[in-house]
Structure formats: structure tokens, C-alpha cells
Scaffold this motif. Structure first.
Motif, PDB file in Angstrom:
ATOM      1  N   ASP A   1       6.645  -1.107 -30.559  1.00 45.11           N
ATOM      2  CA  ASP A   1       6.151   0.186 -31.045  1.00 45.11           C
ATOM      3  C   ASP A   1       7.271   1.159 -31.405  1.00 45.11           C
ATOM      4  O   ASP A   1       7.024   2.207 -31.989  1.00 45.11           O
ATOM      5  CB  ASP A   1       5.147   0.802 -30.072  1.00 45.11           C
ATOM      6  CG  ASP A   1       5.738   1.208 -28.729  1.00 45.11           C
ATOM      7  OD1 ASP A   1       6.967   1.122 -28.531  1.00 45.11           O
ATOM      8  OD2 ASP A   1       4.941   1.605 -27.849  1.00 45.11           O
ATOM      9  N   THR A   2       8.513   0.791 -31.089  1.00 45.02           N
ATOM     10  CA  THR A   2       9.656   1.633 -31.470  1.00 45.02           C
ATOM     11  C   THR A   2      10.304   1.166 -32.776  1.00 45.02           C
ATOM     12  O   THR A   2      11.166   1.851 -33.307  1.00 45.02           O
ATOM     13  CB  THR A   2      10.728   1.616 -30.361  1.00 45.02           C
ATOM     14  OG1 THR A   2      11.110   0.260 -30.106  1.00 45.02           O
ATOM     15  CG2 THR A   2      10.216   2.263 -29.084  1.00 45.02           C
ATOM     16  N   GLN A   3       9.902   0.020 -33.288  1.00 43.95           N
ATOM     17  CA  GLN A   3      10.462  -0.526 -34.529  1.00 43.95           C
ATOM     18  C   GLN A   3       9.567  -0.110 -35.689  1.00 43.95           C
ATOM     19  O   GLN A   3       8.755  -0.879 -36.190  1.00 43.95           O
ATOM     20  CB  GLN A   3      10.587  -2.050 -34.433  1.00 43.95           C
ATOM     21  CG  GLN A   3      11.544  -2.540 -33.356  1.00 43.95           C
ATOM     22  CD  GLN A   3      12.953  -2.047 -33.579  1.00 43.95           C
ATOM     23  OE1 GLN A   3      13.449  -1.210 -32.839  1.00 43.95           O
ATOM     24  NE2 GLN A   3      13.619  -2.547 -34.587  1.00 43.95           N
ATOM     25  N   MET A   4       9.705   1.135 -36.106  1.00 45.05           N
ATOM     26  CA  MET A   4       8.793   1.715 -37.084  1.00 45.05           C
ATOM     27  C   MET A   4       8.863   1.034 -38.449  1.00 45.05           C
ATOM     28  O   MET A   4       7.849   0.911 -39.130  1.00 45.05           O
ATOM     29  CB  MET A   4       9.018   3.220 -37.218  1.00 45.05           C
ATOM     30  CG  MET A   4       8.712   3.985 -35.920  1.00 45.05           C
ATOM     31  SD  MET A   4       7.151   3.517 -35.102  1.00 45.05           S
ATOM     32  CE  MET A   4       5.948   4.048 -36.289  1.00 45.05           C
ATOM     33  N   ALA A   5      10.024   0.570 -38.863  1.00 51.04           N
ATOM     34  CA  ALA A   5      10.125  -0.125 -40.151  1.00 51.04           C
ATOM     35  C   ALA A   5       9.276  -1.395 -40.127  1.00 51.04           C
ATOM     36  O   ALA A   5       8.539  -1.676 -41.081  1.00 51.04           O
ATOM     37  CB  ALA A   5      11.574  -0.444 -40.491  1.00 51.04           C
TER      38      ALA A   5
ATOM     39  N   VAL B   1      -4.636  -3.975 -32.801  1.00 55.18           N
ATOM     40  CA  VAL B   1      -5.818  -4.299 -32.003  1.00 55.18           C
ATOM     41  C   VAL B   1      -5.601  -4.041 -30.520  1.00 55.18           C
ATOM     42  O   VAL B   1      -6.558  -3.977 -29.757  1.00 55.18           O
ATOM     43  CB  VAL B   1      -6.291  -5.765 -32.224  1.00 55.18           C
ATOM     44  CG1 VAL B   1      -6.765  -5.970 -33.653  1.00 55.18           C
ATOM     45  CG2 VAL B   1      -5.207  -6.765 -31.876  1.00 55.18           C
ATOM     46  N   GLU B   2      -4.334  -3.873 -30.117  1.00 55.82           N
ATOM     47  CA  GLU B   2      -4.064  -3.689 -28.699  1.00 55.82           C
ATOM     48  C   GLU B   2      -2.624  -3.215 -28.512  1.00 55.82           C
ATOM     49  O   GLU B   2      -1.729  -3.636 -29.221  1.00 55.82           O
ATOM     50  CB  GLU B   2      -4.267  -5.035 -27.985  1.00 55.82           C
ATOM     51  CG  GLU B   2      -4.044  -5.038 -26.515  1.00 55.82           C
ATOM     52  CD  GLU B   2      -4.322  -6.398 -25.891  1.00 55.82           C
ATOM     53  OE1 GLU B   2      -4.982  -6.420 -24.856  1.00 55.82           O
ATOM     54  OE2 GLU B   2      -3.872  -7.436 -26.435  1.00 55.82           O
ATOM     55  N   ALA B   3      -2.437  -2.341 -27.543  1.00 60.41           N
ATOM     56  CA  ALA B   3      -1.089  -1.931 -27.133  1.00 60.41           C
ATOM     57  C   ALA B   3      -0.851  -2.469 -25.727  1.00 60.41           C
ATOM     58  O   ALA B   3      -1.787  -2.575 -24.926  1.00 60.41           O
ATOM     59  CB  ALA B   3      -0.975  -0.409 -27.137  1.00 60.41           C
TER      60      ALA B   3
ATOM     61  N   GLY C   1       7.365  -0.955 -25.144  1.00 58.23           N
ATOM     62  CA  GLY C   1       6.037  -0.812 -25.743  1.00 58.23           C
ATOM     63  C   GLY C   1       5.834  -1.783 -26.893  1.00 58.23           C
ATOM     64  O   GLY C   1       6.709  -1.964 -27.737  1.00 58.23           O
ATOM     65  N   MET C   2       4.670  -2.412 -26.901  1.00 55.98           N
ATOM     66  CA  MET C   2       4.344  -3.414 -27.926  1.00 55.98           C
ATOM     67  C   MET C   2       2.974  -3.130 -28.516  1.00 55.98           C
ATOM     68  O   MET C   2       2.101  -2.567 -27.864  1.00 55.98           O
ATOM     69  CB  MET C   2       4.314  -4.817 -27.304  1.00 55.98           C
ATOM     70  CG  MET C   2       5.617  -5.285 -26.711  1.00 55.98           C
ATOM     71  SD  MET C   2       6.874  -5.639 -27.944  1.00 55.98           S
ATOM     72  CE  MET C   2       6.211  -7.105 -28.710  1.00 55.98           C
ATOM     73  N   LEU C   3       2.809  -3.579 -29.764  1.00 53.10           N
ATOM     74  CA  LEU C   3       1.520  -3.514 -30.434  1.00 53.10           C
ATOM     75  C   LEU C   3       1.138  -4.918 -30.864  1.00 53.10           C
ATOM     76  O   LEU C   3       1.939  -5.635 -31.454  1.00 53.10           O
ATOM     77  CB  LEU C   3       1.602  -2.622 -31.679  1.00 53.10           C
ATOM     78  CG  LEU C   3       2.010  -1.175 -31.436  1.00 53.10           C
ATOM     79  CD1 LEU C   3       2.240  -0.462 -32.757  1.00 53.10           C
ATOM     80  CD2 LEU C   3       0.965  -0.454 -30.592  1.00 53.10           C
ATOM     81  N   ARG C   4      -0.064  -5.311 -30.550  1.00 52.82           N
ATOM     82  CA  ARG C   4      -0.600  -6.569 -31.059  1.00 52.82           C
ATOM     83  C   ARG C   4      -1.346  -6.197 -32.337  1.00 52.82           C
ATOM     84  O   ARG C   4      -2.208  -5.323 -32.316  1.00 52.82           O
ATOM     85  CB  ARG C   4      -1.521  -7.202 -30.013  1.00 52.82           C
ATOM     86  CG  ARG C   4      -1.740  -8.665 -30.241  1.00 52.82           C
ATOM     87  CD  ARG C   4      -2.287  -9.360 -28.997  1.00 52.82           C
ATOM     88  NE  ARG C   4      -1.185  -9.736 -28.100  1.00 52.82           N
ATOM     89  CZ  ARG C   4      -1.131  -9.435 -26.804  1.00 52.82           C
ATOM     90  NH1 ARG C   4      -2.087  -8.766 -26.220  1.00 52.82           N
ATOM     91  NH2 ARG C   4      -0.099  -9.817 -26.076  1.00 52.82           N
TER      92      ARG C   4
END
Length: 181
Positions: A137-141, A154-156, A170-173
Motif C-alpha cells: 500500500d506504500t508503492q503508489m506507482a 478486495v482486501e487490505a 501494509g498490503m492490498l489484495r
């Protein structure tokens, strides 16, 4: 060798190329992701690209693991798993994009997009209903890149990784539905 577009191809990774894989990843991973780790990412690369890990990954029949070649030079890797599920994804015939790493010198040249378009087309031919991935979630590019391709969060969740800085876990699926008609 699989041709993706002119000058861009995929070469399957084999166990005998583990050293080549390791050195490539030491070269291309750390400049982009060193800020995430207490040790600049060296321990992560060592844990994910050693001989035992590669043997384990290649022994899974659903794994597709490639070197990415641009103008005949290795510039990255692409790894995905067909039929991979997770609790946040309802389908069973879905592909997990596990790794896509490219040398920073080729960022912004459309290579990532070409690889993703190839993966989408390939997944459709394999009757996959969706592609999913995990994005920091910190890798905006990276997040915006996947979002532009149609992926939706779909999920954090938070990684459990003691060598990674806590504020970077922090991760985003994310998931892309495929039209298989």
C-alpha cells in the motif's frame, strides 16, 4: 522462448539458472524496494531466490516462472500461479500474479503493461475467471498501474515480516475479473 511483443520475450526459469536469477534480483530489487527493509532487502532476496526456494517453487505444477528479456537481455522476472485461491477470492479458477519485477532502467517504457496484457490474454485462454495480486500500500506507482489495468482492491492486510519496517507492511489484495465469454 515466448514472444510477448517485438523485443520482449519470456524464458522459463530453471533450477540450473538459480545463480543468474539471484544476481538479477539483487541488481533490480534493492534499488526500488530497499526503503522497506532494515537491511536494504538483501535478506529478502536471499530468502526468496535461493536454490532451495527455487526448487520448491518450480516443483509446483501450477507455477509459471519466467525471465523477462528485452532486446535479448534479462531485465526482470514474471511468476504466476494458475488456479491459485485465497479467502478473499471466491473463484477457484483464478491466477495469482506472484512476482513481476523489472530493472528500474526500463520503467516507463510500457514493458510492464505489455507483460500484464500478455498475462491477461494467457489467463483467458486457460479459462481463468480472474487474476489477483498483492500490492504494497506504500508503492503508489504500482497501485496506480494495477488500478489503470482494471484491478480493484478486495482486501487490505498486514505482512508479518520482522525484517521489514513496520510502517511498510501494509498490503492490498487486488483482483481483475476476466471476461471469458
Amino acid at each position: 522462448m515466448i514472444s510477448v511483443i517485438p523485443d520482449l520475450s519470456l524464458q522459463p526459469v530453471s533450477v540450473k539458472e538459480q545463480e543468474k536469477l539471484f544476481h538479477l534480483m539483487m541488481k533490480i530489487y534493492r534499488p526500488v524496494y530497499q526503503h522497506l527493509w532494515f537491511d536494504d532487502g538483501t535478506s529478502y532476496v536471499a530468502s526468496q531466490f535461493n536454490l532451495e526456494q527455487l526448487q520448491r517453487e518450480l516443483s509446483t505444477p501450477s507455477v509459471c516462472y519466467y525471465f523477462v528479456h528485452f532486446k535479448k537481455e534479462p531485465i526482470g522476472i514474471l511468476r504466476f500461479l494458475k488456479g491459485s485461491t485465497t479467502s478473499a477470492i471466491k473463484e477457484t479458477n483464478t491466477t495469482k500474479l506472484h512476482r513481476i519485477y523489472l530493472d528500474p532502467s526500463v520503467h516507463g517504457q510500457g514493458i510492464g503493461k505489455a507483460l500484464m496484457e500478455w498475462l491477461i490474454a494467457f489467463s483467458i485462454t486457460q479459462d481463468q475467471q480472474s487474476i489477483w495480486l498483492e500490492c504494497m500500500d506504500t508503492q503508489m506507482a504500482a497501485y496506480h498501474f494495477y488500478k489503470q489495468l482494471g484491478f480493484k482492491t478486495v482486501e487490505a492486510f498486514t505482512l508479518d515480516s520482522p525484517t521489514m519496517r513496520s510502517e511498510m507492511r501494509g498490503m492490498l489484495r487486488m483482483k481483475l475479473n476476466l471476461n471469458n465469454s
